[in-house]
Structures are given as structure tokens and as C-alpha cells.
Design a protein around this motif. Structure first.
Motif, PDB file in Angstrom:
ATOM      1  N   ASP A   1       0.839  -1.192   0.000  1.00  0.00           N
ATOM      2  CA  ASP A   1       0.000   0.000   0.000  1.00  0.00           C
ATOM      3  C   ASP A   1       0.879   1.251   0.000  1.00  0.00           C
ATOM      4  OD1 ASP A   1       0.816  -0.449   2.662  1.00  0.00           O
ATOM      5  OD2 ASP A   1      -1.132   0.030   3.517  1.00  0.00           O
ATOM      6  N   VAL A   2       1.754   1.392   0.997  1.00  0.00           N
ATOM      7  CA  VAL A   2       2.633   2.553   1.117  1.00  0.00           C
ATOM      8  C   VAL A   2       4.058   2.074   1.365  1.00  0.00           C
ATOM      9  CG1 VAL A   2       3.146   4.651   2.432  1.00  0.00           C
ATOM     10  CG2 VAL A   2       0.769   3.965   2.084  1.00  0.00           C
ATOM     11  N   VAL A   3       5.011   2.687   0.694  1.00  0.00           N
ATOM     12  CA  VAL A   3       6.426   2.407   0.939  1.00  0.00           C
ATOM     13  C   VAL A   3       7.080   3.690   1.450  1.00  0.00           C
ATOM     14  CG1 VAL A   3       8.636   1.821  -0.132  1.00  0.00           C
ATOM     15  CG2 VAL A   3       6.557   0.595  -0.804  1.00  0.00           C
ATOM     16  N   THR A   4       7.707   3.577   2.619  1.00  0.00           N
ATOM     17  CA  THR A   4       8.438   4.721   3.184  1.00  0.00           C
ATOM     18  C   THR A   4       9.934   4.411   3.197  1.00  0.00           C
ATOM     19  OG1 THR A   4       6.535   5.344   4.545  1.00  0.00           O
ATOM     20  CG2 THR A   4       8.652   6.314   5.137  1.00  0.00           C
ATOM     21  N   THR A   5      10.338   3.407   3.965  1.00  0.00           N
ATOM     22  CA  THR A   5      11.752   3.014   3.992  1.00  0.00           C
ATOM     23  C   THR A   5      12.003   1.766   3.163  1.00  0.00           C
ATOM     24  OG1 THR A   5      11.529   1.593   5.938  1.00  0.00           O
ATOM     25  CG2 THR A   5      11.999   3.956   6.324  1.00  0.00           C
ATOM     26  N   GLY A   6      10.962   0.986   2.879  1.00  0.00           N
ATOM     27  CA  GLY A   6      11.101  -0.244   2.115  1.00  0.00           C
ATOM     28  C   GLY A   6      11.435  -1.463   2.953  1.00  0.00           C
ATOM     29  N   LEU A   7      11.556  -1.304   4.274  1.00  0.00           N
ATOM     30  CA  LEU A   7      11.939  -2.426   5.124  1.00  0.00           C
ATOM     31  C   LEU A   7      10.936  -3.573   5.034  1.00  0.00           C
ATOM     32  CD1 LEU A   7      13.811  -3.713   7.185  1.00  0.00           C
ATOM     33  CD2 LEU A   7      12.539  -2.518   8.984  1.00  0.00           C
ATOM     34  N   GLY A  46      10.221 -18.411  -4.793  1.00  0.00           N
ATOM     35  CA  GLY A  46       9.766 -17.473  -5.812  1.00  0.00           C
ATOM     36  C   GLY A  46      10.847 -16.499  -6.236  1.00  0.00           C
ATOM     37  N   GLU A  47      10.639 -15.893  -7.389  1.00  0.00           N
ATOM     38  CA  GLU A  47      11.535 -14.858  -7.907  1.00  0.00           C
ATOM     39  C   GLU A  47      10.738 -13.561  -8.001  1.00  0.00           C
ATOM     40  OE1 GLU A  47      13.818 -13.545 -12.018  1.00  0.00           O
ATOM     41  OE2 GLU A  47      13.033 -15.588 -11.858  1.00  0.00           O
ATOM     42  N   VAL A  48      11.138 -12.554  -7.235  1.00  0.00           N
ATOM     43  CA  VAL A  48      10.439 -11.266  -7.251  1.00  0.00           C
ATOM     44  C   VAL A  48      10.935 -10.465  -8.450  1.00  0.00           C
ATOM     45  CG1 VAL A  48       9.926  -9.152  -5.992  1.00  0.00           C
ATOM     46  CG2 VAL A  48      10.218 -11.307  -4.731  1.00  0.00           C
ATOM     47  N   LEU A  49      10.016 -10.172  -9.363  1.00  0.00           N
ATOM     48  CA  LEU A  49      10.356  -9.415 -10.569  1.00  0.00           C
ATOM     49  C   LEU A  49      10.326  -7.918 -10.339  1.00  0.00           C
ATOM     50  CD1 LEU A  49       8.336 -11.325 -13.308  1.00  0.00           C
ATOM     51  CD2 LEU A  49      10.729 -11.648 -12.621  1.00  0.00           C
ATOM     52  N   ALA A  50       9.376  -7.455  -9.523  1.00  0.00           N
ATOM     53  CA  ALA A  50       9.176  -6.018  -9.319  1.00  0.00           C
ATOM     54  C   ALA A  50       8.235  -5.811  -8.139  1.00  0.00           C
ATOM     55  CB  ALA A  50       8.585  -5.371 -10.575  1.00  0.00           C
ATOM     56  N   GLU A  51       8.133  -4.550  -7.735  1.00  0.00           N
ATOM     57  CA  GLU A  51       7.147  -4.177  -6.713  1.00  0.00           C
ATOM     58  C   GLU A  51       6.342  -2.995  -7.221  1.00  0.00           C
ATOM     59  OE1 GLU A  51       7.844  -4.314  -2.526  1.00  0.00           O
ATOM     60  OE2 GLU A  51       7.079  -2.283  -2.261  1.00  0.00           O
ATOM     61  N   VAL A  52       5.066  -2.994  -6.854  1.00  0.00           N
ATOM     62  CA  VAL A  52       4.197  -1.835  -7.066  1.00  0.00           C
ATOM     63  C   VAL A  52       3.646  -1.420  -5.708  1.00  0.00           C
ATOM     64  CG1 VAL A  52       3.548  -2.429  -9.431  1.00  0.00           C
ATOM     65  CG2 VAL A  52       2.145  -3.248  -7.536  1.00  0.00           C
ATOM     66  N   ALA A  53       3.279  -0.149  -5.613  1.00  0.00           N
ATOM     67  CA  ALA A  53       2.660   0.359  -4.380  1.00  0.00           C
ATOM     68  C   ALA A  53       1.715   1.483  -4.752  1.00  0.00           C
ATOM     69  CB  ALA A  53       3.721   0.868  -3.401  1.00  0.00           C
ATOM     70  N   LEU A  54       0.686   1.642  -3.959  1.00  0.00           N
ATOM     71  CA  LEU A  54      -0.199   2.783  -4.169  1.00  0.00           C
ATOM     72  C   LEU A  54       0.581   4.082  -4.000  1.00  0.00           C
ATOM     73  CD1 LEU A  54      -3.483   1.844  -2.291  1.00  0.00           C
ATOM     74  CD2 LEU A  54      -3.145   2.054  -4.762  1.00  0.00           C
ATOM     75  N   SER A  71       8.943   7.633  -0.020  1.00  0.00           N
ATOM     76  CA  SER A  71      10.390   7.615   0.224  1.00  0.00           C
ATOM     77  C   SER A  71      11.124   8.805  -0.374  1.00  0.00           C
ATOM     78  CB  SER A  71      10.986   6.329  -0.342  1.00  0.00           C
ATOM     79  OG  SER A  71      11.086   6.402  -1.761  1.00  0.00           O
ATOM     80  N   ALA A  72      10.431   9.688  -1.037  1.00  0.00           N
ATOM     81  CA  ALA A  72      11.055  10.802  -1.765  1.00  0.00           C
ATOM     82  C   ALA A  72      12.004  10.275  -2.836  1.00  0.00           C
ATOM     83  CB  ALA A  72      11.770  11.763  -0.807  1.00  0.00           C
ATOM     84  N   GLY A  73      11.660   9.106  -3.380  1.00  0.00           N
ATOM     85  CA  GLY A  73      12.455   8.522  -4.448  1.00  0.00           C
ATOM     86  C   GLY A  73      13.741   7.869  -3.985  1.00  0.00           C
ATOM     87  N   SER A  74      13.920   7.709  -2.688  1.00  0.00           N
ATOM     88  CA  SER A  74      15.192   7.199  -2.170  1.00  0.00           C
ATOM     89  C   SER A  74      15.194   5.703  -1.887  1.00  0.00           C
ATOM     90  CB  SER A  74      15.558   7.943  -0.885  1.00  0.00           C
ATOM     91  OG  SER A  74      14.630   7.619   0.152  1.00  0.00           O
ATOM     92  N   VAL A  75      14.044   5.051  -1.960  1.00  0.00           N
ATOM     93  CA  VAL A  75      13.984   3.643  -1.584  1.00  0.00           C
ATOM     94  C   VAL A  75      14.664   2.771  -2.638  1.00  0.00           C
ATOM     95  CG1 VAL A  75      11.739   3.086  -2.628  1.00  0.00           C
ATOM     96  CG2 VAL A  75      12.483   1.899  -0.566  1.00  0.00           C
ATOM     97  N   ASP A  76      15.428   1.788  -2.157  1.00  0.00           N
ATOM     98  CA  ASP A  76      16.059   0.800  -3.026  1.00  0.00           C
ATOM     99  C   ASP A  76      15.549  -0.568  -2.600  1.00  0.00           C
ATOM    100  OD1 ASP A  76      17.588  -0.878  -4.565  1.00  0.00           O
ATOM    101  OD2 ASP A  76      19.514  -0.240  -3.728  1.00  0.00           O
ATOM    102  N   LEU A  77      14.690  -1.155  -3.400  1.00  0.00           N
ATOM    103  CA  LEU A  77      14.100  -2.446  -3.074  1.00  0.00           C
ATOM    104  C   LEU A  77      14.856  -3.600  -3.721  1.00  0.00           C
ATOM    105  CD1 LEU A  77      10.358  -1.433  -3.472  1.00  0.00           C
ATOM    106  CD2 LEU A  77      11.689  -1.606  -1.358  1.00  0.00           C
ATOM    107  N   GLY A  78      15.837  -3.282  -4.556  1.00  0.00           N
ATOM    108  CA  GLY A  78      16.586  -4.330  -5.237  1.00  0.00           C
ATOM    109  C   GLY A  78      15.891  -4.885  -6.467  1.00  0.00           C
TER     110      GLY A  78
END
Length: 195
Positions: free
Chosen positions: A118-124, A138-146, A150-157
Motif C-alpha cells: 500500500d505505502v512504501v516509506t523506507t522499504g523495510l 519465488g523470484e520477485v520481478l518487481a514491486e508496485v505500491a499505491l 520515500s522521496a524517491g530514495s527507496v532501493d528495493l533491489g
């Protein structure tokens, strides 16, 4: 949907809150987006999921086998993303503090997974949920969030596709501005904070 149309959905649901909030990340904010409120209207939830699915590149949409979301916040939008993409949707939860599959959910080895938040702030939470998916094969291809807070700073890998980026300032407990320091913080989310 434009950013203004998305924010109008939050305002219409009285889901854009103002006050002093303690976020699940441990940071403080003067604003809080209560995604559960915006998603309680099933028509609205469906519209937002379709718009979010539209953020994904076509080849990625077709590669997805399974939608996974972390409980509690990602469950509704994860389910709606599964519907929008025509894919099964499950969730991971943390009954003892670590995300795991329960309720008979399984991930086939090598399944291509879309993580939905729903919301990503730090991505933890996202990274921890992805670890559970990978541990299950499983293999995570990508993430989506509403919402990306993070002000564009999150790195989810993995590639990250938010529906909207909302950059309300957040503060560490030792950097609160006076007007927030003088008022008690409310914990509006579904996850309690460790003391």
C-alpha cells in the motif's frame, strides 16, 4: 489516472489525515495516508488497482505468475492487483515477527512474483516480504505500491512502480519540529511499534 485524480480518491475517502503520526517505519509525520479507508470502497479499490497495473511495462505484466503482498496493509490492494492482472494473489504475514507463508499458501519454485504494497516509506517491510518469497522459491520481478513516501530514495533491489509519489516530510524522533514535538503521536497503522 493523474496524480491529482489519485489524491482526489484519497480526499473523497477522508483518507488523507493531518496531525502527528508515528509511522510503522518509526519516523514521524504531519500527514498520513490511510490506505485502508481509500480501499474500503470496492469500486475505488478496483480503479486504483487498474491504474497501478497500467504502470507496469507490458512484458512484465505478462511475465507475472503470482501476486504477493505483505499483511496487513498490502492485502486489499494485492487482491485487487491480482484481479486487475488476472493472476492469483496471496499474502505473507508475520505472526512471530518474520514474514512467512501460512493458510495453505505456497509458491511454486521459480514462480515469477509481483510484490504489492500500500505505502512504501523506507522499504523495510517490502524487503522482508521479498525475503520470504525468495525463501519459498519465488523470484520477485518487481514491486508496485499505491504510494511512494520515500522521496524517491527507496532501493528495493527490484524495479519499483508506485502509483503516486507523495513527499510529505518525515522526521526521526530526535528531529521533530516544535509543533509536532508538543503533541502526542498517534499510531494509525496496522503494525505496532517496538518500544
Amino acid at each position: 489516472m493523474t496524480d491529482d485524480e489519485i489524491l482526489a480518491e484519497f480526499r473523497a475517502a477522508d483518507a488523507l489525515l493531518h496531525g502527528h503520526f508515528l509511522l510503522s517505519s518509526g519516523r514521524h509525520s504531519e500527514y498520513y495516508l490511510q490506505c485502508a479507508r481509500v480501499l474500503m470502497d470496492t469500486e475505488r479499490a478496483g480503479r486504483l488497482a487498474v491504474a497501478l497495473a497500467g504502470k507496469l511495462p507490458r512484458d512484465l505484466r505478462h511475465a507475472i505468475d503470482l501476486v504477493v503482498s505483505p499483511a496487513m496493509g498490502g492485502v486489499i490492494i494485492g487482491h485487487e492487483m491480482g484481479r486487475a492482472l488476472g493472476k492469483p494473489a496471496i499474502f505473507v504475514e508475520r505472526p512471530t515477527g518474520t514474514f512467512e507463508l501460512r493458510r495453505g499458501f505456497e509458491i511454486e519454485k521459480g514462480a515469477k512474483v509481483l510484490m504489492v504494497e500500500d505505502v512504501v516509506t523506507t522499504g523495510l517491510s517490502s524487503r522482508e516480504a521479498m525475503d520470504a518469497v525468495r525463501a519459498a522459491g519465488g523470484e520477485v520481478l518487481a514491486e508496485v505500491a499505491l504510494v511512494d513516501r520515500s522521496a524517491g530514495s527507496v532501493d528495493l533491489g527490484v524495479p519499483f512502480y508506485p502509483l503516486v509519489a507523495i513527499n510529505f516530510p518525515t522526521y526521526a524522533p530526535d528531529e521533530l519540529p516544535g509543533h509536532l514535538a508538543d503533541t502526542p503521536a498517534v499510531k494509525p497503522g496496522s503494525r505496532s511499534q517496538a518500544a
